[in-house]
Design an enzyme around this catalytic site. Structure first.
Site, mmCIF file in Angstrom:
data_model
loop_
_atom_site.group_PDB
_atom_site.id
_atom_site.type_symbol
_atom_site.label_atom_id
_atom_site.label_comp_id
_atom_site.label_asym_id
_atom_site.label_seq_id
_atom_site.Cartn_x
_atom_site.Cartn_y
_atom_site.Cartn_z
ATOM 1 N N LYS A 122 6.509 -3.949 4.970
ATOM 2 C CA LYS A 122 5.914 -3.873 3.628
ATOM 3 C C LYS A 122 6.961 -3.649 2.541
ATOM 4 O O LYS A 122 6.949 -4.319 1.511
ATOM 5 C CB LYS A 122 4.878 -2.749 3.565
ATOM 6 C CG LYS A 122 3.639 -2.964 4.401
ATOM 7 C CD LYS A 122 2.625 -1.848 4.211
ATOM 8 C CE LYS A 122 3.080 -0.526 4.778
ATOM 9 N NZ LYS A 122 3.184 -0.539 6.263
ATOM 10 N N THR A 123 7.835 -2.673 2.767
ATOM 11 C CA THR A 123 8.783 -2.310 1.711
ATOM 12 C C THR A 123 9.763 -3.446 1.444
ATOM 13 O O THR A 123 10.029 -3.783 0.277
ATOM 14 C CB THR A 123 9.540 -1.028 2.094
ATOM 15 O OG1 THR A 123 8.599 0.044 2.231
ATOM 16 C CG2 THR A 123 10.556 -0.656 1.026
ATOM 17 N N GLU A 166 2.889 -1.955 -2.442
ATOM 18 C CA GLU A 166 2.611 -1.874 -1.023
ATOM 19 C C GLU A 166 1.172 -1.415 -0.802
ATOM 20 O O GLU A 166 0.594 -0.723 -1.643
ATOM 21 C CB GLU A 166 3.562 -0.879 -0.350
ATOM 22 C CG GLU A 166 4.990 -1.347 -0.292
ATOM 23 C CD GLU A 166 5.868 -0.381 0.477
ATOM 24 O OE1 GLU A 166 5.371 0.255 1.429
ATOM 25 O OE2 GLU A 166 7.047 -0.265 0.125
#
Length: 460
Positions: A122-123, A166
């Protein structure tokens, strides 16, 4: 649920304001004219920055921090009813929102909101998309779970209709979101202190996918297990990405430079479009980038800006991050990987670089995850030449007595890998200084504070 009127700023208090995501939301509200107070268990660079922006920060969480002028409380999943501030707010009848509920309400203010979900990646993917949006001069608001150079932190408040964030599955927090565009990178077994198993996790991602309106778009990994579960009965458009050529977005001719950075040919609906070069490591990031490209093209960003944005993105802090060298050209890297799938991806990326022997210092994250995935952790780490296991980082948990770091070290050693447990960071640092050899590669790995080992080593 309490609804914030962003045209009427109020006094908002954050319980646990020093967390990476909470601090970002606090910064957004400060810049929107809200009065922000908060508390955390210890001072940090993040709390210092918020104080400089005008937030009133209390170190230590006490009932007396909940004053009568507070209009709204924001708290995280780590805060429970026995927390003094939480209990005091309940007693006073102050409205309360979770971090995810606040983020969902912030997101609703933007026409082009993008939520990046997935058990892993995600990051980094949010970082990629952020760089692309900035390169495209779209002046986005960004909330990311790590520090990225392009915005000088983990938050950026823009003045346009573009928002990217996110979306975390833990405690089903991303069910509070209603993005126009959703990315689903992958679905894997994790957070088993909350979820009963992979089937419940897949259903949670399906519920998240249904939050995308019929006018929106879900960009989803077409190769992943539970694809049908996650995408069933959606009434919005679906675009797929992944390794298989049958996906809408795929990659061919993948190669790596001496530093492990990939170059590949972008393929859209079976047609080769252009070559893409990334400044992050590993084959897994090829597929992460495909999802970012799909969203960027949906938003009308020119391909030249997409390519430039991806090339300038070095990822977020603690994602195969170079820390320096020690001894005789021993490179020290740090990575946030704390799940077997993430570990395997990081170590595969490391294999594309040049080194003599590979060392990994791994700090398991939570007793629940370590116990549930013990065999998977051992299998992922066995590819190293040397593995040192640090004490388990408890995070939100207490020691359940069912698993230890030595258990994991023994499992890895059973494969024939040089693996053992050392009880303190100081012991680990001293051992590495005595035993690492010329041109070795050392990776500190885990979601806790294991990165401090590398930081200390490169100072010596």
């Amino acid at each position: 649920m309490y609804k914030i009127d962003f045209n009427n700023p109020i006094n908002v208090h954050f319980i646990g304001i020093g967390g990476i995501s909470m601090s970002g939301l606090a910064e957004i509200l400060i810049k929107e004219g809200f009065k922000v107070t908060g508390s955390d268990m210890k001072a940090s660079e993040i709390t210092d920055q918020l104080f400089d922006m005008g937030a009133l920060i209390n170190i230590g969480q006490r009932a007396t921090n909940i004053t009568d002028d507070i209009d709204l409380i924001i708290y995280t999943a780590a805060i429970h009813e026995d927390n003094e501030e939480f209990a005091a707010a309940k007693q006073k009848g102050i409205p309360m929102l979770t971090r995810a509920q606040l983020l969902g309400q912030i997101m609703a203010n933007y026409k082009y909101s993008v939520a990046v979900s997935g058990t892993h990646g995600k990051t980094t993917t949010t970082s990629m998309l952020s760089y692309i949006l900035l390169e495209g001069d779209l002046d986005p608001t960004i909330s990311v779970g790590g520090m990225i150079d392009a915005i000088g932190g983990n938050i950026r408040v823009g003045k346009s209709e573009y928002f990217v964030t996110e979306a975390c599955e833990y405690t089903n927090s991303f069910h509070a979101f209603s993005p126009q565009i959703s990315i689903i990178l992958n679905v894997d077994a994790d957070h088993l202190d909350f979820f009963s198993g992979i089937e419940e996790i897949a259903e949670s991602f399906h519920t998240f996918a249904t939050k995308t309106p019929s006018s929106g778009l879900v960009v989803v990994n077409g190769d992943m297990d539970y694809f049908d579960t996650v995408t069933r009965d959606l009434d919005c458009r679906i675009v797929t990405f992944g390794e298989a050529a049958t996906n809408n977005y795929s990659a061919s001719n993948i190669s790596f430079d001496a530093f492990g950075h990939p170059t590949y040919t972008l393929v859209i609906d079976g047609k080769e479009i252009t070559d893409i070069t990334l400044n992050v490591f590993g084959k897994h990031n090829v597929y992460n980038s495909l999802s970012a490209i799909a969203v960027a093209l949906e938003l009308g960003i020119p391909m030249d800006a997409i390519k430039a944005g991806l090339l300038s993105c070095k990822g977020a802090d603690r994602r195969f991050q170079y820390k320096g060298t020690i001894l005789d050209n021993v490179k020290v890297m740090d990575d946030y990987a704390h799940h077997p799938t993430e570990i395997a991806a990081t170590l595969a990326a490391a294999k594309n670089t040049e080194y003599n022997e590979l060392w990994c210092v791994f700090q398991p994250h939570t007793y629940t995850r370590t116990y549930a995935l013990l065999d998977e952790f051992a299998n992922a780490l066995k590819v190293c030449d040397h593995v040192i296991i640090a004490d388990i980082y408890a995070a939100r948990e207490k020691d359940n007595g069912l698993v230890s770091s030595k258990d994991l070290a023994d499992k890895i050693a059973a494969f024939g890998t040089d693996a053992f447990y050392l009880p303190s960071f100081n012991d680990i640092e001293n051992y590495l200084l005595k035993n690492c050899k010329k041109n070795d590669l050392l990776i500190t790995m885990g979601a806790g504070n294991v990165d401090s080992i590398g930081n200390e080593l490169v100072k010596k």
